[in-house]
Write a protein that holds these residues in place. Structure first.
Motif, PDB file in Angstrom:
ATOM      1  N   ALA A   5     -20.577  -3.633   3.289  1.00  0.00           N
ATOM      2  CA  ALA A   5     -18.947  -3.761   2.315  1.00  0.00           C
ATOM      3  C   ALA A   5     -19.333  -5.098   2.463  1.00  0.00           C
ATOM      4  N   ALA A   6     -19.615  -5.450   3.908  1.00  0.00           N
ATOM      5  CA  ALA A   6     -19.399  -6.838   4.613  1.00  0.00           C
ATOM      6  C   ALA A   6     -20.083  -7.027   5.470  1.00  0.00           C
ATOM      7  N   ASP A   7     -20.231  -8.351   6.219  1.00  0.00           N
ATOM      8  CA  ASP A   7     -21.120  -8.125   8.262  1.00  0.00           C
ATOM      9  C   ASP A   7     -20.393  -7.094   8.465  1.00  0.00           C
ATOM     10  N   ASP A   8     -21.245  -6.229   9.561  1.00  0.00           N
ATOM     11  CA  ASP A   8     -20.533  -4.878  10.716  1.00  0.00           C
ATOM     12  C   ASP A   8     -19.760  -4.062   9.380  1.00  0.00           C
ATOM     13  N   GLY A  48       1.231  -1.157  -0.027  1.00  0.00           N
ATOM     14  CA  GLY A  48       0.023  -0.104  -0.047  1.00  0.00           C
ATOM     15  C   GLY A  48       0.825   1.633   0.206  1.00  0.00           C
ATOM     16  N   VAL A  49       2.000   1.554   0.537  1.00  0.00           N
ATOM     17  CA  VAL A  49       2.896   2.581   0.684  1.00  0.00           C
ATOM     18  C   VAL A  49       3.511   2.487  -0.599  1.00  0.00           C
ATOM     19  N   SER A  50       3.616   0.970  -1.029  1.00  0.00           N
ATOM     20  CA  SER A  50       4.543   1.924  -2.605  1.00  0.00           C
ATOM     21  C   SER A  50       3.570   1.988  -3.336  1.00  0.00           C
ATOM     22  N   ALA A  51       2.054   1.676  -2.971  1.00  0.00           N
ATOM     23  CA  ALA A  51       1.322   2.100  -4.139  1.00  0.00           C
ATOM     24  C   ALA A  51       0.507   3.808  -3.912  1.00  0.00           C
ATOM     25  N   ALA A  52       1.495   4.558  -2.831  1.00  0.00           N
ATOM     26  CA  ALA A  52       0.813   5.348  -2.381  1.00  0.00           C
ATOM     27  C   ALA A  52       1.940   6.415  -2.917  1.00  0.00           C
ATOM     28  N   ARG A  53       3.163   5.884  -2.825  1.00  0.00           N
ATOM     29  CA  ARG A  53       4.480   6.719  -3.215  1.00  0.00           C
ATOM     30  C   ARG A  53       4.253   7.250  -4.492  1.00  0.00           C
ATOM     31  N   GLY A 101      -6.739   8.648  -6.608  1.00  0.00           N
ATOM     32  CA  GLY A 101      -6.847   8.203  -5.252  1.00  0.00           C
ATOM     33  C   GLY A 101      -7.882   7.257  -3.887  1.00  0.00           C
ATOM     34  N   GLU A 102      -9.054   7.445  -5.375  1.00  0.00           N
ATOM     35  CA  GLU A 102     -10.428   6.017  -5.137  1.00  0.00           C
ATOM     36  C   GLU A 102      -9.902   4.729  -5.387  1.00  0.00           C
ATOM     37  N   THR A 103      -8.941   4.720  -6.394  1.00  0.00           N
ATOM     38  CA  THR A 103      -8.774   2.898  -6.063  1.00  0.00           C
ATOM     39  C   THR A 103      -7.635   2.903  -4.974  1.00  0.00           C
ATOM     40  N   LEU A 104      -6.701   4.088  -4.738  1.00  0.00           N
ATOM     41  CA  LEU A 104      -5.751   4.164  -3.843  1.00  0.00           C
ATOM     42  C   LEU A 104      -6.188   3.657  -2.513  1.00  0.00           C
ATOM     43  N   ALA A 105      -7.619   4.754  -1.899  1.00  0.00           N
ATOM     44  CA  ALA A 105      -8.409   4.970  -0.430  1.00  0.00           C
ATOM     45  C   ALA A 105      -8.709   3.192  -0.575  1.00  0.00           C
ATOM     46  N   GLY A 106      -9.323   2.447  -0.975  1.00  0.00           N
ATOM     47  CA  GLY A 106      -9.759   1.604  -1.306  1.00  0.00           C
ATOM     48  C   GLY A 106      -8.903   0.537  -1.326  1.00  0.00           C
ATOM     49  N   GLY A 107      -7.936   0.791  -1.536  1.00  0.00           N
ATOM     50  CA  GLY A 107      -6.706  -0.915  -1.318  1.00  0.00           C
ATOM     51  C   GLY A 107      -5.966  -0.218   0.078  1.00  0.00           C
ATOM     52  N   LEU A 108      -6.573   0.494   0.594  1.00  0.00           N
ATOM     53  CA  LEU A 108      -5.391   1.202   1.644  1.00  0.00           C
ATOM     54  C   LEU A 108      -5.908   0.726   3.433  1.00  0.00           C
ATOM     55  N   LEU A 109      -7.606   1.285   2.821  1.00  0.00           N
ATOM     56  CA  LEU A 109      -8.164   1.110   4.234  1.00  0.00           C
ATOM     57  C   LEU A 109      -8.347  -0.318   4.108  1.00  0.00           C
ATOM     58  N   ALA A 110      -8.252  -1.183   3.427  1.00  0.00           N
ATOM     59  CA  ALA A 110      -8.410  -2.719   3.616  1.00  0.00           C
ATOM     60  C   ALA A 110      -7.720  -3.315   5.519  1.00  0.00           C
ATOM     61  N   PRO A 111      -6.202  -2.527   4.842  1.00  0.00           N
ATOM     62  CA  PRO A 111      -4.700  -3.880   5.388  1.00  0.00           C
ATOM     63  C   PRO A 111      -4.972  -2.707   6.518  1.00  0.00           C
ATOM     64  N   PRO A 133     -12.768  -7.311   3.659  1.00  0.00           N
ATOM     65  CA  PRO A 133     -12.789  -7.567   2.473  1.00  0.00           C
ATOM     66  C   PRO A 133     -11.574  -7.073   1.848  1.00  0.00           C
ATOM     67  N   GLU A 134     -11.015  -7.511   0.470  1.00  0.00           N
ATOM     68  CA  GLU A 134      -9.065  -6.367   0.070  1.00  0.00           C
ATOM     69  C   GLU A 134      -9.699  -5.336  -0.093  1.00  0.00           C
ATOM     70  N   SER A 135     -10.558  -4.959  -0.649  1.00  0.00           N
ATOM     71  CA  SER A 135     -10.667  -4.177  -0.681  1.00  0.00           C
ATOM     72  C   SER A 135     -12.014  -3.125  -0.551  1.00  0.00           C
ATOM     73  N   LEU A 136     -12.125  -1.792  -0.236  1.00  0.00           N
ATOM     74  CA  LEU A 136     -13.600  -1.365   0.981  1.00  0.00           C
ATOM     75  C   LEU A 136     -13.216  -0.335   0.065  1.00  0.00           C
ATOM     76  N   LEU A 137     -13.581  -0.365  -1.659  1.00  0.00           N
ATOM     77  CA  LEU A 137     -13.616   0.535  -2.210  1.00  0.00           C
ATOM     78  C   LEU A 137     -15.229   0.097  -2.241  1.00  0.00           C
ATOM     79  N   PRO A 138     -16.031   1.686  -2.673  1.00  0.00           N
ATOM     80  CA  PRO A 138     -17.541   0.819  -2.887  1.00  0.00           C
ATOM     81  C   PRO A 138     -17.978   1.131  -4.266  1.00  0.00           C
ATOM     82  N   GLU A 139     -18.744  -0.160  -4.260  1.00  0.00           N
ATOM     83  CA  GLU A 139     -19.441   0.111  -5.751  1.00  0.00           C
ATOM     84  C   GLU A 139     -20.539   0.897  -6.507  1.00  0.00           C
TER      85      GLU A 139
END
Length: 224
Positions: A140-143, A52-57, A190-200, A218-224
């Motif tokens: 995005a998932a249960d709770d 995630g940090v590599s993607a952000a950089r 930035g949207e795709t990046l946020a979805g990938g960073l938020l989950a971990p 889930p692996e990504s929390l990017l809303p549909e």
């Protein structure tokens, strides 16, 4: 406390005390990140993951790159203390906001930024499940509920229950965990990046706080 608390999110966020960051720096003499930034990046990798940090950089670029951080142990202790002092039914909406990682670049006066924030939410779990036009929370998932907030920065926000050992019964529903990744001037990437960073980030926060019965993220929390 009832679901009506959701209407005060903006005001409470504005009043929240953001923990001061450590590790602000510019590039070192050799052209690479200074030692302070390298140290802060190690913390960012702890909470967001190395990938995630590599993607952000990559999204931020290299111009005057700097990273800032707050020790995760410091965030953990402060949040545990806050949760354990929570009184069920209390209308005290004061919340401290903690920012364990921030990365930024600057070129031609334009600052690009990605940061990770965590706090105890002024929402309740009941409030985020109400599908009205005001809240716009997506399941995005249960709770696990997420939504976009666009001001003052683009922020992808997740709210999940987190029962802290030693806290009052029902704390996990009335005082859930709120985790967010914010970006500035990165554009649609930035949207795709946020979805990938938020989950971990949510997974790491649950682990650090010792949440009982942690939710499956889930692996990504990017809303549909």
């Amino acid at each position: 406390m009832t679901a009506t608390r959701s209407g005060v999110v903006a005001g409470a966020a504005a009043l929240a005390a953001v923990t001061a960051l450590a590790g602000c720096s510019v590039g070192g003499e050799a052209g690479g990140p200074a030692p302070e930034t390298e140290k802060a990046l190690a913390v960012c990798e702890e909470v967001l993951g190395a990938a995630g940090v590599s993607a952000a950089r990559a999204a931020l670029g290299d111009a005057d790159f700097r990273a800032e951080s707050v020790p995760p142990a410091q965030v953990r202790e402060a949040m545990l203390k806050e949760a354990r002092s929570y009184v069920p039914g209390s209308e005290d909406l004061t919340r401290s906001t903690y920012e364990p990682c921030r990365m930024s670049t600057a070129e031609g006066g334009n600052v690009r930024r990605v940061d990770a924030r965590v706090q105890w939410s002024v929402q309740t779990m009941d409030s985020v499940t109400v599908g009205d036009k005001e809240r716009k929370w997506a399941k995005a998932a249960d709770d696990v509920y997420v939504r976009w907030e666009r001001e003052p920065m683009d922020a992808l926000v997740a709210v999940v229950p987190c029962r802290v050992p030693g806290a009052a019964a029902g704390q996990e529903r009335e005082l859930p965990l709120q985790v967010s990744v914010r970006s500035q001037r990165i554009g649609t990437a930035g949207e795709t990046l946020a979805g990938g960073l938020l989950a971990p980030f949510v997974r790491d926060t649950q682990k650090r706080l010792g949440c009982q019965d942690p939710v499956t993220v889930p692996e990504s929390l990017l809303p549909e």
